[in-house]
Each structure stands twice: as structure tokens, then as C-alpha cells.
Enzyme design. Structure first.
Site, mmCIF file in Angstrom:
data_model
loop_
_atom_site.group_PDB
_atom_site.id
_atom_site.type_symbol
_atom_site.label_atom_id
_atom_site.label_comp_id
_atom_site.label_asym_id
_atom_site.label_seq_id
_atom_site.Cartn_x
_atom_site.Cartn_y
_atom_site.Cartn_z
ATOM 1 N N GLY A 89 99.279 -37.456 48.093
ATOM 2 C CA GLY A 89 98.542 -36.245 49.350
ATOM 3 C C GLY A 89 99.823 -36.329 50.037
ATOM 4 O O GLY A 89 100.756 -34.802 50.705
ATOM 5 N N ARG A 90 100.614 -36.674 50.663
ATOM 6 C CA ARG A 90 101.619 -36.954 51.365
ATOM 7 C C ARG A 90 103.166 -36.150 50.777
ATOM 8 O O ARG A 90 103.929 -35.260 51.692
ATOM 9 C CB ARG A 90 102.397 -38.454 51.855
ATOM 10 C CG ARG A 90 101.661 -38.987 53.180
ATOM 11 C CD ARG A 90 102.330 -40.538 53.046
ATOM 12 N NE ARG A 90 101.380 -41.639 51.910
ATOM 13 C CZ ARG A 90 101.632 -43.193 51.886
ATOM 14 N NH1 ARG A 90 102.949 -42.743 52.290
ATOM 15 N NH2 ARG A 90 100.695 -42.989 50.868
ATOM 16 N N LEU A 147 101.181 -48.167 22.592
ATOM 17 C CA LEU A 147 101.193 -49.157 24.201
ATOM 18 C C LEU A 147 99.843 -48.411 24.237
ATOM 19 O O LEU A 147 98.691 -47.319 23.620
ATOM 20 C CB LEU A 147 102.083 -47.494 24.756
ATOM 21 C CG LEU A 147 101.667 -47.535 26.272
ATOM 22 C CD1 LEU A 147 102.575 -48.673 27.079
ATOM 23 C CD2 LEU A 147 101.935 -45.864 27.380
ATOM 24 N N HIS A 203 97.400 -34.250 43.953
ATOM 25 C CA HIS A 203 97.200 -34.601 42.989
ATOM 26 C C HIS A 203 97.458 -34.491 41.236
ATOM 27 O O HIS A 203 97.776 -34.902 40.858
ATOM 28 C CB HIS A 203 95.719 -34.838 42.815
ATOM 29 C CG HIS A 203 95.237 -34.915 44.270
ATOM 30 N ND1 HIS A 203 95.844 -37.174 44.147
ATOM 31 C CD2 HIS A 203 94.256 -35.506 44.637
ATOM 32 C CE1 HIS A 203 95.348 -37.231 45.342
ATOM 33 N NE2 HIS A 203 94.635 -35.803 45.828
ATOM 34 N N ASP A 239 100.378 -43.993 44.739
ATOM 35 C CA ASP A 239 99.690 -43.123 45.691
ATOM 36 C C ASP A 239 100.795 -42.810 46.296
ATOM 37 O O ASP A 239 102.113 -43.257 46.069
ATOM 38 C CB ASP A 239 100.095 -45.091 46.737
ATOM 39 C CG ASP A 239 98.989 -44.799 48.458
ATOM 40 O OD1 ASP A 239 98.611 -43.769 48.471
ATOM 41 O OD2 ASP A 239 99.450 -45.266 48.885
ATOM 42 N N GLU A 290 86.437 -46.858 46.785
ATOM 43 C CA GLU A 290 86.505 -46.782 47.859
ATOM 44 C C GLU A 290 86.921 -45.212 47.682
ATOM 45 O O GLU A 290 86.867 -44.547 49.066
ATOM 46 C CB GLU A 290 87.597 -47.284 49.200
ATOM 47 C CG GLU A 290 86.968 -48.688 48.526
ATOM 48 C CD GLU A 290 87.233 -50.153 47.590
ATOM 49 O OE1 GLU A 290 87.706 -49.220 46.470
ATOM 50 O OE2 GLU A 290 87.013 -50.577 48.045
HETATM 51 C C1 IPE Z 1 96.657 -41.066 45.403
HETATM 52 O O1 IPE Z 1 97.385 -41.116 46.655
HETATM 53 C C2 IPE Z 1 96.079 -40.293 44.555
HETATM 54 C C3 IPE Z 1 94.922 -41.073 44.604
HETATM 55 C C4 IPE Z 1 94.343 -42.187 45.504
HETATM 56 C C5 IPE Z 1 93.846 -40.194 43.974
HETATM 57 P P1 IPE Z 1 96.914 -40.184 48.122
HETATM 58 O O2 IPE Z 1 95.511 -39.008 47.313
HETATM 59 O O3 IPE Z 1 96.010 -41.588 48.209
HETATM 60 O O4 IPE Z 1 98.193 -39.143 48.720
HETATM 61 P P2 IPE Z 1 98.279 -40.254 50.409
HETATM 62 O O5 IPE Z 1 98.446 -41.285 50.453
HETATM 63 O O6 IPE Z 1 97.671 -39.240 50.574
HETATM 64 O O7 IPE Z 1 99.732 -39.720 50.349
HETATM 65 MG MG MG Z 2 96.714 -43.301 49.485
#
Ligand code: IPE
Ligand code: MG
Length: 217
Positions: free
Chosen positions: A5-6, A113, A19, A2, A49
């Protein structure tokens, strides 16, 4: 995994670039797992989701999945990494499905692995599809069938340690059945910043846990 995006937002980049940076991190994480004797590494790559995200973002993630499988194949071969994808494959494009099947087949005999990408996965979905299989097996006279063998993760040990990056403290529909006795580790580090020393710190923390599985020591 996770926080892509941030991580991107903080740098004035697009979510897609976040990503892509996250995908690059997977290779380092595999190397760290091998160095530290981890035999199974499963990564929550794309949840069911997540299909509800904007189409452009979903398309980016699908494209990254395809391109990174090609990019990482030499590393799978070199480091003896078996590659698996677990999730609802019916929702993927036929092209991506075929590419995944070919990569799985190509690496099937590798055993240093096992890297498992949980992709189009949801823990509730897994339990429901397992329940159908279990009921069908029982109805056809197989009284010995185990529920674990009906899960999409059949043959893979339950996780000992779950690491969640990005600061949230929730399970988000991940391996709900399989995490019954999993140890949890939360870190504020955003996934693209999660490096080998962070992985080792999580393993060290895990080593200090007292796992009793409901028993008295
Ligand atoms: C995780 O990063 C990647 C996926 C869920 C595909 P996010 O996309 O959830 O990143 P944030 O939470 O917005 O920072
Ligand atoms: Mg996220």
C-alpha cells in the site's frame, strides 16, 4: 510481504496496483530461493485479520490470487516448484478453493522448492484448530499424536528465518507456534521493492547468527 500500500501511495497508484506489483515480486523471490538452495519458502500473503479490509481491496487480492496462480504455473513446471496454500480455506469462494486444490495437485510431485502461500491464515487460528484435532486424536486413543502434526503446516519444517519487509517489527499473528526458534530479519524495504539482492542480504545475515536453541555452546 508488507508495504504494498505504501509503495503504491508513494507513486500515486492505487492500493490494488501495489498488490499487483507485490504479486510480481513473488516470482523473483522464488527464483532467488532456488538459486540459494532454499527448500521451503512461505509467504504471508493474506491474514485472517486482512478479511476486515475494505471489500474492494479484499476482492482485488482474491482476484490476484486466482490470476497469478494461472500466470505462474509455467514457472512452477519449469522450475520444479511445489505449490501449497495454507489457511482457513472455508472462508474462500468455492471457485478459488477448487483452483488452489487443482494447482496443489498438479505440482504435488515437484520438489526443488516448496512455495507455500499463507492465505486466510492466522497463527492463533492454527493453534486452536490443531488443539481440536489433537484432543480428538488423544480421545480416540492415539497417545503418540504430536501437536505439530495437527497444525495446518504439518509436514513442513519450522521456519529457520523470517523476513519482514515494510519496516514494522512485529509478528502479526504469523506461525506463532512454529516460530519458537525462528531467526528474525527486519528490513525497511517495501515488499514490491524487495529484490534478489535483498533476499541474499537476509540470508547472509542469517548465516552469521549463532543458533543455540536454549543450549550453551
Ligand atoms: C501487504 O501490504 C499485503 C497484504 C497485507 C495483503 P499492505 O497492504 O499491508 O501495505 P501497507 O502496509 O499498507 O503499505
Ligand atoms: Mg501493511
Amino acid at each position: 510481504m508488507d508495504g504494498n500500500g505504501r509503495w503504491a501511495k508513494a507513486r500515486g497508484l492505487s492500493r490494488s496496483e501495489g498488490h499487483a506489483a507485490g504479486a510480481d515480486c513473488v516470482r523473483e523471490c522464488c527464483r532467488a530461493a532456488i538459486k540459494n538452495g532454499v527448500k521451503y519458502l512461505s509467504l504471508y500473503t493474506f491474514s485472517q485479520e486482512n478479511w476486515n479490509r475494505p471489500e474492494k481491496e479484499v476482492d482485488t487480492i482474491m482476484a490476484l490470487m486466482a490470476s497469478n496462480m494461472i500466470k505462474t504455473m509455467p514457472e512452477f513446471e519449469e522450475n520444479n516448484i511445489r505449490f501449497k496454500v495454507i489457511g482457513d480455506m472455508d472462508r474462500l469462494s468455492p471457485e478459488l478453493r477448487e483452483q488452489i486444490a487443482a494447482a496443489e495437485e498438479h505440482t504435488a510431485s515437484f520438489d526443488r522448492l516448496t512455495l507455500i502461500l499463507m492465505f486466510s491464515y492466522s497463527g492463533k487460528w492454527d493453534i486452536l484448530q490443531a488443539a481440536d484435532k489433537y484432543a480428538a486424536a488423544r480421545a480416540s486413543g492415539n497417545a503418540e499424536v504430536s501437536f505439530d502434526s495437527c497444525l495446518a503446516t504439518a509436514g513442513i519444517p519450522d521456519p529457520d528465518l523470517l523476513i519482514r519487509t515494510g519496516g514494522e517489527k512485529r509478528i502479526s499473528n504469523y506461525m506463532l507456534w512454529q516460530c519458537a526458534y525462528t531467526e528474525f530479519y527486519f528490513t525497511d524495504k517495501l515488499w514490491p521493492d524487495f529484490r534478489e539482492d535483498d533476499f541474499v542480504a537476509a540470508l547472509d545475515d542469517f548465516k552469521g547468527r549463532d543458533r543455540r536453541f536454549g543450549k550453551v555452546n
